[in-house]
Design a protein around this motif. Structure first.
Motif, mmCIF file in Angstrom:
data_model
loop_
_atom_site.group_PDB
_atom_site.id
_atom_site.type_symbol
_atom_site.label_atom_id
_atom_site.label_comp_id
_atom_site.label_asym_id
_atom_site.label_seq_id
_atom_site.Cartn_x
_atom_site.Cartn_y
_atom_site.Cartn_z
ATOM 1 N N VAL A 88 -9.422 -8.078 55.020
ATOM 2 C CA VAL A 88 -10.357 -8.183 56.142
ATOM 3 C C VAL A 88 -11.663 -8.765 55.618
ATOM 4 O O VAL A 88 -12.087 -8.458 54.503
ATOM 5 N N TYR A 89 -12.282 -9.636 56.410
ATOM 6 C CA TYR A 89 -13.590 -10.144 56.024
ATOM 7 C C TYR A 89 -14.491 -10.215 57.243
ATOM 8 O O TYR A 89 -14.024 -10.214 58.385
ATOM 9 N N TYR A 90 -15.787 -10.268 56.983
ATOM 10 C CA TYR A 90 -16.789 -10.426 58.041
ATOM 11 C C TYR A 90 -17.498 -11.762 57.833
ATOM 12 O O TYR A 90 -17.715 -12.186 56.699
ATOM 13 N N GLY A 91 -17.863 -12.405 58.930
ATOM 14 C CA GLY A 91 -18.556 -13.676 58.821
ATOM 15 C C GLY A 91 -17.590 -14.778 58.429
ATOM 16 O O GLY A 91 -16.425 -14.763 58.807
ATOM 17 N N ALA A 92 -18.096 -15.725 57.632
ATOM 18 C CA ALA A 92 -17.237 -16.823 57.195
ATOM 19 C C ALA A 92 -16.272 -16.308 56.135
ATOM 20 O O ALA A 92 -16.595 -15.411 55.366
ATOM 21 N N SER A 93 -15.081 -16.916 56.128
ATOM 22 C CA SER A 93 -14.079 -16.508 55.153
ATOM 23 C C SER A 93 -14.625 -16.652 53.735
ATOM 24 O O SER A 93 -15.199 -17.687 53.386
ATOM 25 N N GLY A 94 -14.467 -15.638 52.963
ATOM 26 C CA GLY A 94 -14.922 -15.680 51.566
ATOM 27 C C GLY A 94 -16.385 -15.322 51.382
ATOM 28 O O GLY A 94 -16.876 -15.260 50.251
ATOM 29 N N SER A 95 -17.110 -15.097 52.493
ATOM 30 C CA SER A 95 -18.532 -14.783 52.343
ATOM 31 C C SER A 95 -18.717 -13.321 51.944
ATOM 32 O O SER A 95 -17.886 -12.465 52.258
ATOM 33 N N SER A 96 -19.792 -13.061 51.244
ATOM 34 C CA SER A 96 -20.118 -11.689 50.836
ATOM 35 C C SER A 96 -21.616 -11.617 50.551
ATOM 36 O O SER A 96 -22.308 -12.628 50.584
ATOM 37 N N VAL A 97 -22.073 -10.438 50.307
ATOM 38 C CA VAL A 97 -23.492 -10.216 50.009
ATOM 39 C C VAL A 97 -23.592 -9.594 48.626
ATOM 40 O O VAL A 97 -22.845 -8.671 48.310
ATOM 41 N N GLN A 98 -24.503 -10.147 47.818
ATOM 42 C CA GLN A 98 -24.684 -9.591 46.475
ATOM 43 C C GLN A 98 -25.942 -8.748 46.433
ATOM 44 O O GLN A 98 -27.002 -9.169 46.890
ATOM 45 N N ILE A 99 -25.802 -7.575 45.868
ATOM 46 C CA ILE A 99 -26.957 -6.687 45.711
ATOM 47 C C ILE A 99 -27.140 -6.399 44.230
ATOM 48 O O ILE A 99 -26.192 -5.993 43.554
ATOM 49 N N ASN A 100 -28.358 -6.651 43.772
ATOM 50 C CA ASN A 100 -28.645 -6.474 42.355
ATOM 51 C C ASN A 100 -29.667 -5.357 42.171
ATOM 52 O O ASN A 100 -30.725 -5.379 42.792
ATOM 53 N N TYR A 101 -29.330 -4.397 41.357
ATOM 54 C CA TYR A 101 -30.267 -3.337 40.973
ATOM 55 C C TYR A 101 -30.729 -3.625 39.554
ATOM 56 O O TYR A 101 -29.898 -3.877 38.671
ATOM 57 N N TYR A 102 -32.023 -3.600 39.331
ATOM 58 C CA TYR A 102 -32.500 -3.826 37.973
ATOM 59 C C TYR A 102 -33.846 -3.146 37.761
ATOM 60 O O TYR A 102 -34.576 -2.860 38.709
ATOM 61 N N LEU A 103 -34.132 -2.895 36.489
ATOM 62 C CA LEU A 103 -35.390 -2.252 36.092
ATOM 63 C C LEU A 103 -36.293 -3.320 35.496
ATOM 64 O O LEU A 103 -35.896 -4.027 34.566
ATOM 65 N N ALA A 104 -37.488 -3.466 36.035
ATOM 66 C CA ALA A 104 -38.436 -4.457 35.511
ATOM 67 C C ALA A 104 -39.850 -3.916 35.665
ATOM 68 O O ALA A 104 -40.237 -3.463 36.748
ATOM 69 N N ASN A 105 -40.599 -3.961 34.595
ATOM 70 C CA ASN A 105 -42.004 -3.527 34.598
ATOM 71 C C ASN A 105 -42.183 -2.132 35.196
ATOM 72 O O ASN A 105 -43.085 -1.900 36.002
#
Lengths: 181, 480
Positions: A88-105
């Motif tokens: 199953v997918y949402y939106g355009a085929s193959g589309s996804s959302v990337q979420i990045n967690y990182y520690l900076a300063n």
């Protein structure tokens, strides 16, 4: 008179030391409580995204989670579609959302695609978060340095602050290639 | 004797006392403020987590109803719900769960199930369902936001007015509460989604049998739709609802699963050995067709039953009291002369017996579905499935009318190519012809393999046959 002054001074000194100790202890306890609240929030943020994750890439103090592209450009949910192979997918085929967690300063950020990073915990330079990808589940571990001792926290004291979470990844993992768990 | 203390001494003591009490009071006030605000955050956090449990319970409730709907009628599915989900029809359920924790505040679970047209699998017409749920927990304590804006951004609590209105759910109010919304998509699963599945004991009988898989739909996983050992796949999973699998040192190219049990003799298993398996053995009901082809009503000698180009046609639906052929007799399920696709369904209320050198023959292009309620003993030349496609011969064991467990003995000199689903029958597969090969999928109350050297599971069966389960394939939390 001299005796009275001595006794008064001793009591005052004791009171002052007591207040200072209480104040330091209070500050350390407040710091611990604040850091614990931050740890729980970071853990909850990670768990929120891990539950809906399609894939996970991990590194110390940096984790990238791919989730379904559930919302359209206006922020409304999209209708799910079948990919023809049981997925199953949402939106355009193959589309996804990337979420990045990182520690900076000294701040832990959550960045969604190329949008402006959002701080989810500030003044956390002494934090460490790790996500371990175990396939069907991912575990998170968050630690910080408590400040109860002026000489600094020992490793065992840091380990004792760890907040753990184990998250079952609900979606079919797309990065394992082994189909439905 | 009275001692008179100077007045200015009393004043100093009083001043110091007041000062100390003031400092202590300020300190206590600060402690209380810090503790109460953090207590409030902790309470709101746990309420927010509870709301997620509520929302996930909603998904479970919907999946339970979907599974109930697979049982023979009357199955009580969707009882108490607003509607029954069908194409484009929405079902709505609302449950209030008493909650002993969190000050006895009741959890509210609202569920919406629908069947969007976009979620129909074009390859087999199977409907996937969309389940949307809302879990709500009232917030106790004063309706104050937490001291940290990042907490507020994450949890998005409703404190004064309903934060978010989506015109789907109605149970949210303006009173302080935490709400979580989820959307899950569930996919139907075939009765034949395992190479071998038994409700009880599963015994491969130490014959060094090979269990593997192929996919007749893809050239990379089969050759001309046929099993090819060089394209072997590792989805030949075997499973039991019971607690014991004797893999008999079989070479299982797939997973071995028990229900909190033990798998023994698993030295040659390539997949995972799991102990967390359970699958409802959904019984099969008498199809009770309203219209059938009335002749014949029993087969006791050489006979021909005709298939039809139209699936579900009354002319190609037969109800027989028994099939019994022996000697060199044959039962032919005849299709179109040009070998194009045709369909036939047969229900046998009694026993099926093929002995001697008798044989059941499928015509070219025939897709046969045979329901049986009694015992099945197939020996002789067995069943000829000319295209060697298991999906062309689906065998369903109907729930028996009494408590006696019937049996299925599949054997004969011919190669066995079929998919068998008989969760109320004890199943024995023996032979498989001179090569000992069986192509298809086997489901039984108990399953015993005797003399079979190879079982090749066609993964195409996973999207064919009757649906007997639903599985979550997509899960998203709506975080607006």
């Amino acid at each position: 008179m001299l005796i009275a002054m001595s006794i008064f001074s001793a009591i005052s000194l004791a009171l002052m030391m007591g207040f200072v100790s209480l104040e330091r202890n209070f500050a350390a306890t407040t710091d611990f409580a604040t850091n614990h609240t931050d740890s729980v929030r970071i853990s909850d943020y990670l768990a929120l995204d891990l539950r809906r994750a399609l894939s996970v890439q991990t590194a110390p103090n940096s984790t990238t989670i791919t989730i379904p592209s559930y919302y359209d450009a206006n922020g409304n949910p999209q209708t799910p579609q079948l990919d023809g192979e049981g997925g199953v997918y949402y939106g355009a085929s193959g589309s996804s959302v990337q979420i990045n967690y990182y520690l900076a300063n000294g701040t832990i950020y959550r960045q969604q695609d190329a949008l402006t990073p959002v701080a989810i915990a500030e003044n956390v330079s002494d934090f460490n978060f790790t996500v371990t990808d175990l396939g069907k589940v991912a575990t998170t571990r968050i630690t910080f340095k408590p400040i109860f001792r002026s000489s600094g926290a020992s490793q065992s004291a840091i380990d004792a602050t760890a907040v753990y979470d184990t998250v079952l990844l609900r979606n079919t993992r797309t990065d394992t290639g082994t189909g439905v768990y | 004797m009275k001692i008179h203390r100077p007045l200015h001494d009393n004043g100093s003591v009083l001043l110091w006392t007041v000062l100390v009490i003031t400092i202590l009071s300020l300190f206590a006030t600060e402690v209380l403020r810090a503790v109460s605000s953090r207590y409030q955050v902790a309470l709101q956090t746990s309420t927010w987590q509870e709301a997620l449990l509520g929302a996930e319970s909603g998904i479970d409730l919907a999946v339970v109803e979907l599974r109930k709907s697979l049982y023979p009628a009357p199955n009580g599915a969707w009882s108490g719900w607003t509607n029954t989900p069908g194409d484009g029809v929405i079902s709505h359920g609302l449950t209030t769960v008493p909650n002993a924790g969190l000050a006895d505040t009741p959890m509210t679970v609202e569920v919406d199930v629908d069947a969007p047209a976009q979620l129909i699998d074009a390859s087999n017409g199977w409907q996937y369902y969309r389940i949307r749920t809302l879990g709500t927990m009232p917030l106790t304590g004063p309706p104050r936001i937490g001291f940290n804006k990042q907490d507020n951004r994450l949890r998005k609590l409703t404190l004064q007015a309903q934060r978010f209105i989506d015109n789907l759910f109605t149970s949210e109010t303006n009173t302080p509460h935490a709400a979580r919304r989820l959307e899950a998509i569930v996919a139907p699963l075939s009765s034949f989604n395992q190479a071998i599945f038994s409700v009880g004991a599963l015994d491969l009988n130490n014959q060094n049998i090979v269990v593997d898989s192929y996919d007749s739909r893809y050239a990379t996983k089969s050759t001309n739709g046929q099993y090819d050992v060089t394209k072997r796949q590792e989805n030949g999973n075997i499973a039991t609802d019971g607690n014991l699998i004797d893999a008999g040192n079989a070479y299982v190219y797939g997973d071995v699963s028990t229900n909190s049990g033990t798998a023994i003799n698993t030295n040659h298993v390539t997949g995972v050995i799991r102990t967390d398996f359970y699958q409802d053995p959904i019984p099969i009901a008498d199809p009770n067709w309203t219209s059938i082809n009335p002749t014949p009503s029993i087969v006791t000698g050489t006979a021909t039953l005709n298939a039809s180009s139209t699936k579900g046609s009354a002319q190609s639906r037969y109800r027989l009291s028994a099939i019994s052929i022996a000697g060199s007799q044959t039962l032919t399920l005849a299709g179109n002369a040009d070998g194009s696709s045709s369909y036939i369904e047969v229900f046998v209320s009694g026993d099926i017996s093929v002995t001697g050198t008798a044989q059941v023959i499928l015509g070219q292009g025939v897709n046969a579905t045979i329901y049986f309620q009694g015992n099945v003993d197939i020996a002789g030349k067995g069943v000829l499935n000319p295209a060697n496609q298991p999906a062309n011969l689906l065998l369903y064991g109907v729930q028996p009318v009494d408590s006696v467990t019937p049996h299925v003995n599949l054997g004969g000199n011919g190669q066995i190519t079929a998919a068998l689903y008989a969760p109320n029958h004890d199943v024995t597969v023996n032979g498989g012809g001179s090569s000992g090969h069986v192509f298809g999928s086997i489901v039984g109350k108990t399953v015993t393999m005797t003399g079979v050297t190879n079982l090749h599971y066609d993964e195409a069966l996973g999207s064919d046959g009757l649906i007997n389960n639903y599985q979550i394939v997509s899960w998203v939390e709506d975080t607006r």
